[in-house]
Design an enzyme around this catalytic site. Sequence first.
Site, PDB file in Angstrom:
ATOM      1  N   GLU A 126       0.854  -1.183   0.000  1.00 58.63           N
ATOM      2  CA  GLU A 126       0.000   0.000   0.000  1.00 58.63           C
ATOM      3  C   GLU A 126       0.890   1.233   0.000  1.00 58.63           C
ATOM      4  OE1 GLU A 126      -2.836   0.329   3.197  1.00 58.63           O
ATOM      5  OE2 GLU A 126      -3.684   2.143   2.345  1.00 58.63           O
ATOM      6  N   GLY A 266       3.384   2.315  10.864  1.00 62.32           N
ATOM      7  CA  GLY A 266       3.098   1.498  12.040  1.00 62.32           C
ATOM      8  C   GLY A 266       2.921   0.017  11.710  1.00 62.32           C
ATOM      9  N   MET A 268       0.695  -2.893   8.644  1.00 62.38           N
ATOM     10  CA  MET A 268      -0.050  -3.022   7.392  1.00 62.38           C
ATOM     11  C   MET A 268      -0.991  -4.209   7.455  1.00 62.38           C
ATOM     12  SD  MET A 268      -0.686  -1.831   4.437  1.00 62.38           S
ATOM     13  CE  MET A 268      -1.962  -2.608   3.463  1.00 62.38           C
ATOM     14  N   GLU A 303      -5.351  -2.899  12.743  1.00 64.82           N
ATOM     15  CA  GLU A 303      -5.092  -3.730  11.563  1.00 64.82           C
ATOM     16  C   GLU A 303      -6.082  -4.888  11.484  1.00 64.82           C
ATOM     17  OE1 GLU A 303      -3.256  -2.137   9.679  1.00 64.82           O
ATOM     18  OE2 GLU A 303      -2.208  -0.903  11.151  1.00 64.82           O
ATOM     19  N   GLU A 325      -9.704   4.215   6.349  1.00 66.10           N
ATOM     20  CA  GLU A 325      -8.867   4.670   7.474  1.00 66.10           C
ATOM     21  C   GLU A 325      -9.673   5.438   8.532  1.00 66.10           C
ATOM     22  OE1 GLU A 325      -6.290   3.310   8.011  1.00 66.10           O
ATOM     23  OE2 GLU A 325      -5.564   2.609   6.071  1.00 66.10           O
TER      24      GLU A 325
END
Length: 863
Positions: A126, A266, A268, A303, A325
């Site tokens: 991403e 942070g 994925m 996540e 998000e």
Amino acid sequence: MSQIASPKTHYLKDYQPPAYLIDRVELSFRLDEQSTQVHSVLHLRRNPQGPGGPLRLDGEGLNTLELRLDGRPLVPGEYGMEDGQLSIEQVPQRCRLESRVEINPAANTALEGLYLSSGLFCTQCEAEGFRRISWFIDRPDVMACYRVRIEAERQRYPVLLSNGNPIEQGELAGGRHYAVWDDPFPKPCYLFALVAGDLSHIEASHQTPSGRRVRLRIYSEAENIARCQHAMDSLIKAMLWDERTYGRECDLDVYNIVAVNDFNMGAMENKGLNIFNAKFVLASPESATDADFQAVEGVIAHEYFHNWSGNRVTCRDWFQLSLKEGFTVFRDQEFSADMNSRGVKRIEDVRLLRTHQFAEDAGPMAHPVRPESYVEINNFYTLTVYEKGAELVRMQALLLGPERFRQATDLYFQRHDGQAVTIDDFVACMAEVSGRDLGQFKRWYAQAGTPEVRVEAAYEPQARRYRLRLSQDRQPPLHIPLVLGLLGPEGEELLAEGSRLLELTEASQEFVFEQIARPPLISLNRGFSAPVKIRLDYSDEQLGRLMAQDSDGFNRWDAAQTLSQRLLLGLVAEAAAGRQGAIPAAFIQGLADNLADQATDPALLAETLSLPSEGYLAEQMECVDVDGIHQARERLRQHIGSQLHGPLLALYERCGGSAGADLSPQAMGRRQLRNLTLGYLMASQTPEALALCLRQFEQADNMTERLAALALLAASDAPQRSEALEQFQRHWQGDALVMDKWFGVQASASRPETLQQVRRLMRHPAFSLRNPNRVRALISTFCNANPVCFHAADGSGYAFCREQVLALDGLNPQVAARLVRALVRWRRYPEPRRGLMQRQLQQILAQPGLSGDVHELVSKGLG
Ligand code: B3K
Ligand code: ZN
């Protein structure tokens, strides 16, 4: 023929569906550090809804060895390769496109695509990293089922992982072996992942309400495996919470998490194979602070929640990034609120938003939650898309109420399962379930900037009527939900229902309250119901009442912050005029009352007793007086420390005694409060305080207390300063994540020699410009969390920032682009700083070969 895409602006209004779809992908990796071969078979078909035209595939930095269409090799002339795209004119309705490419993971310092991290192969796709692995239609609305074969040397890479389920593995000649993974869920290529290396793991199992058993594994380097248990506990909590709160369960047989040392952000959410920055997996009380433990819990949950909000239902295009998000941040915020103290969590989230997102919204990079254009999408993983996006979901949840909101999310997940959709689709579910017209509400997604709401009120004693006029500065007006309470003289709620939800939809609107027996004190935007600035002139006395009496915990805290802010900004103004402003005794008395409070949750008390940060105060000034803010705040801290020495000491002692391994909210709150009181005591500069600080540094059985003491020592001139830093280093030099804390406390110390020290530390064996965590700990901390040194009047901090941005840009443009943001708000500072910052930006822009990432930010910053 070039494979490097030249920077161009992408517009939301230009969206077109893809010309081709990919139903199935077979990937085969022959892993090798310098020369990995990727063979891919794409099962393509023309998109009936597409615009027609040639087949175009994205690729970057690929050495193409072979291309075949339906088995037949393609010869030059049958295809074009330009500007990062492979185009083939003559393609049947359905076909099989094969490619074989060579890539060099060891040379990949951008950490996007396939790269090496401490001898481990891993991926980050991403937003547009997959095109660095293989030719593909690299956009989120192309969803395919993947089968992945990985082949590598057995000795160095015993563990071979990809998305989905392991279906086959075996030995090969020459000490090599292979594994095959199959992911049954169609996914966009940004969710593809691969890991290969020598890893240990811990394992657990979770049974979902429908009876599925999910095997959970967390992988890390062997020496860190003992620090993975908290992450596993957090994962299981997150699974249970999502089952309960959203009715969403895990759809996988195998859920893997891998901790890696080199990672741009942070973590994925790759389907079934989350890859994490080790910082958000590893935690033990000796090596991690309470804040680290909470961050691990929050990121693990975030996540995991993406598995529905992002993976099962994904984004049509990257303009819709906040669809996944904003919603997922809202979900993780609520999860953490349920696991810990809800009131404290809200304060933390709002503080982040008001300090950093409001700043972004007021600067040259301001953009709507759904941007209309971008050059480099990686520059839009912002506080606006994430945190403000979460606030927009929160407001919809408030407008709908909990039951309807749940029905609306059920509808969203069911209707759009397996699809790539837009923010409009999300809001449409909210509107449909509630029967409300959210057309005006949607303007929030399209307007940049922080709205201001002005408040005027009048009380009519005869009529027992209270008139409230709310006006907003947004054009066209936004739909702003504001929770309000009216307080009587004893702090009693004057509205029968306690709080009332007002919906401000016009530019200016009157709300009338009848049967109000006494002139009320208004408590507005309770719980921070809308991400706005409220313009309301309270007297100090009224703020004191809100602080003491408001039933809304958030507004109690906010009133305390407003009082401190007012005092501090007053001191700054006085000092600028050459006077020493007074610190009112009433202010100190207010703090003394809080110090004596034994009923309130300690973490909440710590929030109430904390002064606004220098960064937040800077946000409140038209023209930022960096040194003035620092001096006023230090003066106030010192004053508090000496005036309240006794009560602070008493509270300090009262908060001691919980074991470091006790991670209950109570114990964490006590440690937080203890560190805060130690800070005030240290500000008083008494030998007693120093002795306490040294004792805490040496005797603490946990990192939360040890590090707080070290940070205070590092910021001080105490003779024991260097010995403490030395001792810490000796103990932790083999532990990169702890060494980051050591770098951080030195980089944030506002001392004249800090910049020199930061430069020295860049030569420390534990430092590397190639590791994003190290860069953030040392360089970003200096540039973003040390205002006095970064903004030194001689411009040395700015020049340092420019140097590092340029050095990093050649290695890792994403990390460089994060760093350059420290310079883009130059217009807010008085000369000479303003001009000095501007000049550094100009010098960066003049650099040949600048990445698109940095170029976009700098040109917007200067523009
Ligand atoms: N989705 C990723 C972020 C990817 C950033 C790409 N530059 C982590 C997250 O938000 O969960
Ligand atoms: Zn996310």
